[in-house]
Design a protein around this motif. Structure first.
Motif, short mmCIF file in Angstrom:
data_model
loop_
_atom_site.label_atom_id
_atom_site.label_comp_id
_atom_site.label_asym_id
_atom_site.label_seq_id
_atom_site.Cartn_x
_atom_site.Cartn_y
_atom_site.Cartn_z
N VAL A 126 -5.24 -12.65 2.63
CA VAL A 126 -4.59 -13.06 1.37
C VAL A 126 -5.21 -12.33 0.18
O VAL A 126 -4.50 -11.81 -0.69
N GLN A 127 -6.53 -12.24 0.13
CA GLN A 127 -7.21 -11.63 -1.02
C GLN A 127 -7.03 -10.11 -1.03
O GLN A 127 -6.73 -9.53 -2.07
N ASP A 128 -7.23 -9.46 0.11
CA ASP A 128 -7.21 -8.00 0.14
C ASP A 128 -5.80 -7.42 0.09
O ASP A 128 -5.62 -6.26 -0.29
N SER A 129 -4.80 -8.19 0.48
CA SER A 129 -3.44 -7.66 0.47
C SER A 129 -2.85 -7.66 -0.93
O SER A 129 -1.95 -6.88 -1.21
N GLY A 130 -3.34 -8.54 -1.80
CA GLY A 130 -2.79 -8.62 -3.15
C GLY A 130 -1.36 -9.12 -3.15
O GLY A 130 -0.62 -8.89 -4.11
N GLY A 131 -0.92 -9.77 -2.07
CA GLY A 131 0.44 -10.28 -2.00
C GLY A 131 1.47 -9.24 -1.65
O GLY A 131 2.67 -9.51 -1.67
N VAL A 132 1.04 -8.05 -1.30
CA VAL A 132 1.96 -6.97 -0.93
C VAL A 132 2.31 -7.11 0.55
O VAL A 132 1.43 -7.05 1.41
N PRO A 133 3.59 -7.33 0.89
CA PRO A 133 3.96 -7.52 2.29
C PRO A 133 3.57 -6.36 3.20
O PRO A 133 3.17 -6.58 4.34
N ALA A 134 3.66 -5.13 2.71
CA ALA A 134 3.28 -3.98 3.53
C ALA A 134 1.79 -4.02 3.86
O ALA A 134 1.39 -3.63 4.96
N ALA A 135 0.98 -4.49 2.93
CA ALA A 135 -0.46 -4.58 3.17
C ALA A 135 -0.76 -5.66 4.21
O ALA A 135 -1.60 -5.46 5.10
N ILE A 136 -0.07 -6.79 4.12
CA ILE A 136 -0.28 -7.88 5.09
C ILE A 136 0.10 -7.39 6.49
O ILE A 136 -0.64 -7.58 7.45
N GLU A 137 1.23 -6.74 6.58
CA GLU A 137 1.70 -6.23 7.87
C GLU A 137 0.72 -5.20 8.43
O GLU A 137 0.39 -5.21 9.62
N GLY A 138 0.24 -4.30 7.59
CA GLY A 138 -0.71 -3.28 8.04
C GLY A 138 -2.03 -3.87 8.50
O GLY A 138 -2.60 -3.44 9.50
N MET A 139 -2.50 -4.89 7.79
CA MET A 139 -3.76 -5.53 8.18
C MET A 139 -3.61 -6.25 9.51
O MET A 139 -4.52 -6.22 10.35
#
Length: 73
Positions: free
Chosen positions: A17-30
Motif C-alpha cells: 500500500v505504501q510503496d505503490s502510492g495507489g498506482v494499480p500498475a505498481a500494485i500489480e508489479g509488486m
C-alpha cells in the motif's frame, strides 16, 4: 504466496500500500515480483520498491523563478 513467518503478511500488505502510492500498475508489479519468490520474508518486504509507485517533485516553478531572478540582474 507463502509468508515466513506468518506475521510478515501484515507487513507485506502495508508495504504494498505504501510503496505503490495507489498506482494499480505498481500494485500489480509488486505482486508479480513476489509471486516468483518461494517465500516472502521480512527482508524481501523491506527491499520493496517499484518504479511505477515512485512520485517525483515537479521542479518547473523553481526553474521559472530562477529564470526570472537571472533576468533581473
Amino acid at each position: 504466496m507463502r509468508f515466513e513467518p506468518p506475521r510478515v503478511q501484515a507487513a507485506f500488505l502495508r508495504a504494498v500500500v505504501q510503496d505503490s502510492g495507489g498506482v494499480p500498475a505498481a500494485i500489480e508489479g509488486m505482486l508479480e515480483q513476489t509471486a516468483s519468490e518461494p517465500a516472502v520474508t521480512r527482508a524481501k518486504v523491506r527491499a520493496f520498491a517499484y518504479e511505477a509507485g515512485m512520485r517525483y517533485l515537479d521542479m518547473t516553478p523553481v526553474r521559472c523563478l530562477s529564470s526570472l531572478m537571472s533576468l533581473r540582474t
